[in-house]
Enzyme design. Sequence first.
Site, PDB file in Angstrom:
ATOM      1  N   LYS A 162       0.853  -1.194   0.000  1.00 46.78           N
ATOM      2  CA  LYS A 162       0.000   0.000   0.000  1.00 46.78           C
ATOM      3  C   LYS A 162       0.886   1.239   0.000  1.00 46.78           C
ATOM      4  O   LYS A 162       1.788   1.356   0.827  1.00 46.78           O
ATOM      5  CB  LYS A 162      -0.898   0.005   1.241  1.00 46.78           C
ATOM      6  CG  LYS A 162      -1.760   1.261   1.351  1.00 46.78           C
ATOM      7  CD  LYS A 162      -2.776   1.139   2.472  1.00 46.78           C
ATOM      8  CE  LYS A 162      -2.327   1.698   3.792  1.00 46.78           C
ATOM      9  NZ  LYS A 162      -2.161   3.172   3.822  1.00 46.78           N
ATOM     10  N   ASP A 206      -3.386   4.380  -1.960  1.00 47.46           N
ATOM     11  CA  ASP A 206      -4.324   4.836  -0.916  1.00 47.46           C
ATOM     12  C   ASP A 206      -4.320   6.366  -0.874  1.00 47.46           C
ATOM     13  O   ASP A 206      -3.717   6.966   0.005  1.00 47.46           O
ATOM     14  CB  ASP A 206      -3.848   4.222   0.420  1.00 47.46           C
ATOM     15  CG  ASP A 206      -4.657   4.657   1.617  1.00 47.46           C
ATOM     16  OD1 ASP A 206      -5.802   5.135   1.445  1.00 47.46           O
ATOM     17  OD2 ASP A 206      -4.138   4.517   2.748  1.00 47.46           O
ATOM     18  N   LYS A 256      -7.318   8.270  -1.306  1.00 50.54           N
ATOM     19  CA  LYS A 256      -8.613   8.724  -0.748  1.00 50.54           C
ATOM     20  C   LYS A 256      -9.163   9.950  -1.467  1.00 50.54           C
ATOM     21  O   LYS A 256      -9.345  11.014  -0.864  1.00 50.54           O
ATOM     22  CB  LYS A 256      -8.467   9.019   0.746  1.00 50.54           C
ATOM     23  CG  LYS A 256      -7.996   7.855   1.599  1.00 50.54           C
ATOM     24  CD  LYS A 256      -8.040   8.208   3.081  1.00 50.54           C
ATOM     25  CE  LYS A 256      -7.600   7.069   3.972  1.00 50.54           C
ATOM     26  NZ  LYS A 256      -6.175   6.735   3.902  1.00 50.54           N
ATOM     27  N   ASP A 269     -13.680  14.784  -4.501  1.00 44.71           N
ATOM     28  CA  ASP A 269     -13.797  16.062  -5.205  1.00 44.71           C
ATOM     29  C   ASP A 269     -15.050  15.984  -6.070  1.00 44.71           C
ATOM     30  O   ASP A 269     -15.821  15.032  -5.952  1.00 44.71           O
ATOM     31  CB  ASP A 269     -12.520  16.300  -6.054  1.00 44.71           C
ATOM     32  CG  ASP A 269     -12.235  17.784  -6.283  1.00 44.71           C
ATOM     33  OD1 ASP A 269     -13.193  18.549  -6.535  1.00 44.71           O
ATOM     34  OD2 ASP A 269     -11.056  18.178  -6.222  1.00 44.71           O
ATOM     35  N   THR A 298     -11.540   6.450  10.924  1.00 46.70           N
ATOM     36  CA  THR A 298     -11.568   5.997  12.327  1.00 46.70           C
ATOM     37  C   THR A 298     -11.243   7.141  13.284  1.00 46.70           C
ATOM     38  O   THR A 298     -11.502   7.047  14.473  1.00 46.70           O
ATOM     39  CB  THR A 298     -10.579   4.833  12.559  1.00 46.70           C
ATOM     40  OG1 THR A 298      -9.366   5.130  11.889  1.00 46.70           O
ATOM     41  CG2 THR A 298     -11.136   3.534  12.044  1.00 46.70           C
ATOM     42  N   ARG A 305       3.300  -1.144  10.727  1.00 43.49           N
ATOM     43  CA  ARG A 305       4.426  -1.261  11.648  1.00 43.49           C
ATOM     44  C   ARG A 305       4.749  -2.659  12.155  1.00 43.49           C
ATOM     45  O   ARG A 305       5.939  -2.947  12.372  1.00 43.49           O
ATOM     46  CB  ARG A 305       4.225  -0.276  12.813  1.00 43.49           C
ATOM     47  CG  ARG A 305       4.433   1.160  12.369  1.00 43.49           C
ATOM     48  CD  ARG A 305       3.794   2.153  13.289  1.00 43.49           C
ATOM     49  NE  ARG A 305       2.344   2.100  13.191  1.00 43.49           N
ATOM     50  CZ  ARG A 305       1.517   2.879  13.881  1.00 43.49           C
ATOM     51  NH1 ARG A 305       2.002   3.769  14.728  1.00 43.49           N
ATOM     52  NH2 ARG A 305       0.214   2.784  13.717  1.00 43.49           N
TER      53      ARG A 305
END
Length: 237
Positions: free
Chosen positions: A34, A61, A63, A66, A121, A213
């Site tokens: 990603k 990614d 996002k 518009d 989130t 991570r």
Amino acid sequence: MAKDVIIALDFAGAEQALGFLDRFDGCGRKPFVKIGMELFYAAGNDMVREIKRRGHKIFLDLKLHDIPNTVKKAMAVLSGLDVDMCNLHAGGGSVMMKAALEGLTRADGTRPLLIAVTQLTSTSEQLMRDELLIARPLDETVMSYAQNAARSGLDGVVCSPLEAGKVHGVCGRNFLTVTPGIRFDDASKGDQVRVTTPALARELGSDYIVVGRPVTAADDPVAAYARCVKDFLGEEI
Ligand code: C5P
């Protein structure tokens, strides 16, 4: 149905990202990766092409959110980069989501998967109520956004593994759930609040797990990736 482990390449530049991927040479599996805003804005299309040239699948990614015409044209550019998965904010509405699909579709009829972000989130019910003037429960808006995405023809949503079953119940089993918030049970959670192990994500029906991570910061990233692949996909590498 395709399931996979996606490594979040959350690095500040191309050198670090490519150096990290070098470690997977000869490990027997090309990780799906990603690329988020930080790395894309720092290293751009050349790096996407290089990672593709090395044989990795890519989830870009970015996002998008518009007006429909702008998103359609931007998606056409991303599709031309030969990425495998893109995303946008379902909050842009169904006309925008349908325009995005049109833009993504290549002349030969193929296109990358298109995934929607519902509510981030980081958005709380209080923020929705006080700033966005949305008085409905967060969970209800997440499922409604997911349904709008499904009705618009999108392939799935980003969500927690803990929501994957409900999303599949509402939008159908073939509607993909791409799920971050993954941790091994013997590791710290970092800044993630609700976390799930790869094995539990598999049990809950996630289609793709996104792992950052726990792999990128591991002493042995290849071993950490292999552990995800074994626990989530049941494959030894
Ligand atoms: O390092 P970690 O495993 O927490 O990384 C998770 C990745 O998934 C990051 O790239 C993060 O931005 C992304 N993500 C997330 N939660 C969301 C949406 C995306 O953690 N709700």
